[in-house]
Design an enzyme around this catalytic site. Structure first.
Site, PDB file in Angstrom:
ATOM      1  N   ASP A  20      -4.853 -12.768   3.019  1.00  0.00           N
ATOM      2  CA  ASP A  20      -6.100 -12.298   3.615  1.00  0.00           C
ATOM      3  C   ASP A  20      -7.321 -12.523   2.722  1.00  0.00           C
ATOM      4  O   ASP A  20      -8.428 -12.120   3.072  1.00  0.00           O
ATOM      5  CB  ASP A  20      -5.994 -10.823   4.034  1.00  0.00           C
ATOM      6  CG  ASP A  20      -5.234  -9.967   3.040  1.00  0.00           C
ATOM      7  OD1 ASP A  20      -4.953 -10.454   1.922  1.00  0.00           O
ATOM      8  OD2 ASP A  20      -4.927  -8.800   3.373  1.00  0.00           O
TER       9      ASP A  20
ATOM     10  N   HIS B 147       0.817  -1.224   0.000  1.00  0.00           N
ATOM     11  CA  HIS B 147       0.000   0.000   0.000  1.00  0.00           C
ATOM     12  C   HIS B 147       0.850   1.274   0.000  1.00  0.00           C
ATOM     13  O   HIS B 147       0.308   2.364  -0.185  1.00  0.00           O
ATOM     14  CB  HIS B 147      -0.930   0.038   1.219  1.00  0.00           C
ATOM     15  CG  HIS B 147      -2.008  -0.993   1.188  1.00  0.00           C
ATOM     16  ND1 HIS B 147      -2.887  -1.114   0.135  1.00  0.00           N
ATOM     17  CD2 HIS B 147      -2.339  -1.977   2.069  1.00  0.00           C
ATOM     18  CE1 HIS B 147      -3.726  -2.130   0.379  1.00  0.00           C
ATOM     19  NE2 HIS B 147      -3.412  -2.671   1.539  1.00  0.00           N
TER      20      HIS B 147
HETATM   21 ZN   LIG Z   1      -4.337  -7.135   2.511  1.00  0.00          ZN
END
Ligand SMILES: [Zn+2]
Length: 308
Positions: free
Chosen positions: A245, A125
């Protein structure tokens, strides 16, 4: 040749506030599962000290200085709403980069068949000038640049199966056709980017997945969008932004993969690495927040890497 695993105790010392999903126990769960004798043949190496200068491969100096200045002498500070730093966060982030760059060296210099880096904080990110989403620096992007600078890799493919879109990696390579970025991720979900229409210089391939997507649709997206893009690009190296995830147990998303899907996707990318990049494949841990789902998924992923 063997599969190499990089870890380092400092990765446990990047601290986040109580209740935060991106926590040191994630790495302890991975360590425990890889302790099994099924993984006895793993070549376990302590990550080397990172070279801070390589952060500049993906981030401008003033941003790097800002992150450094934000590191506290004690306690935990917020960098943004969900990203934090503790006194050892700088060393953890730099060591994660050191491990990733060493992994690149290993696959180019023949010291390992492939490598898994179990580090934190994660990286995908982190944009050029923004630390966000639990990430300080974009480790995968720096490693891709390292492969280009040190090993003359012309084309690097980064395949990101973390359930969140890797906005940072997309941002860094947006107008750079020497790096292919392919992502499967849930949409809508944090950080909000990752639509199919975001294509950069033709080098960005997003395969968004609706909430409740299961194995079949994930594998279809991989087969119909990700793998053909990798084949057309013919990379000299494949880097996996390996978040786990999208596992059905994960509390941060609603995709329903099992560890078998990570085993399968790993095998598909190993096959492509065999076809295009002399088997060179480096996998970097990103997300994965249910400890059992994470541990089982990493075991499937690393077990497949070891099959060669
Ligand atoms: Zn993630």
């Amino acid at each position: 040749m063997t599969t190499r695993l990089y870890t380092h105790p400092v990765f446990l010392e990047h601290l986040t506030p109580p209740g935060h999903p991106e926590r040191p126990d994630r790495l302890r769960a991975i360590e425990r599962v890889l302790d099994d004798e099924a993984f006895a043949a793993l070549d376990r190496v302590k990550a080397p000290e990172g070279d801070e200068a390589t952060i500049l491969y993906a981030h401008p100096a003033d941003f790097v200085a800002r992150v450094r200045a934000a590191i506290p002498a004690s306690g935990i500070v917020s960098i943004d709403a969900d990203t934090s730093a503790s006194p050892k966060s700088w060393q953890a982030a730099v060591t994660a980069i050191g491990a990733a760059n060493a992994a690149i060296d290993d696959v180019f210099e023949g010291r390992a068949a492939n490598v898994f880096v179990a580090a934190r904080p994660p990286g995908h990110h982190a944009e050029k000038t923004t630390a966000m989403g639990f990430c300080l620096f974009n480790t995968a992007a720096i490693a891709a640049r390292h492969a280009q600078k040190k090993h003359q890799a012309e084309r690097v493919a980064i395949v990101d199966w973390d359930v969140h879109h890797g906005n940072g990696t997309q941002d860094i390579f947006w107008d750079d056709p020497s790096v292919l970025y392919c992502s499967t991720h849930q949409m809508p979900l944090y950080p909000g980017t990752g639509a199919k229409s975001e294509t950069g210089a033709g080098n960005i391939v997003n395969a968004p997945l609706a909430p409740s997507t299961g194995s079949e649709t994930f594998r279809d997206a991989f087969l119909s969008r990700v793998l053909p893009s990798v084949d057309a690009f013919a990379p000299d190296l494949i880097i996996i932004s390996a978040g786990f995830d999208a596992h059905h147990r994960d509390p941060l998303a609603e995709i329903n993969l099992t560890e078998d899907d990570f085993d399968w996707a790993t095998g598909q990318l190993m096959d492509r690495a065999g076809r295009h990049s002399a088997n060179r494949l480096v996998s970097l841990l990103e997300g994965g927040y249910d400890l059992q789902g994470l541990a089982f998924s990493v075991a499937a992923h690393v077990g497949r890497l070891m099959k060669g």
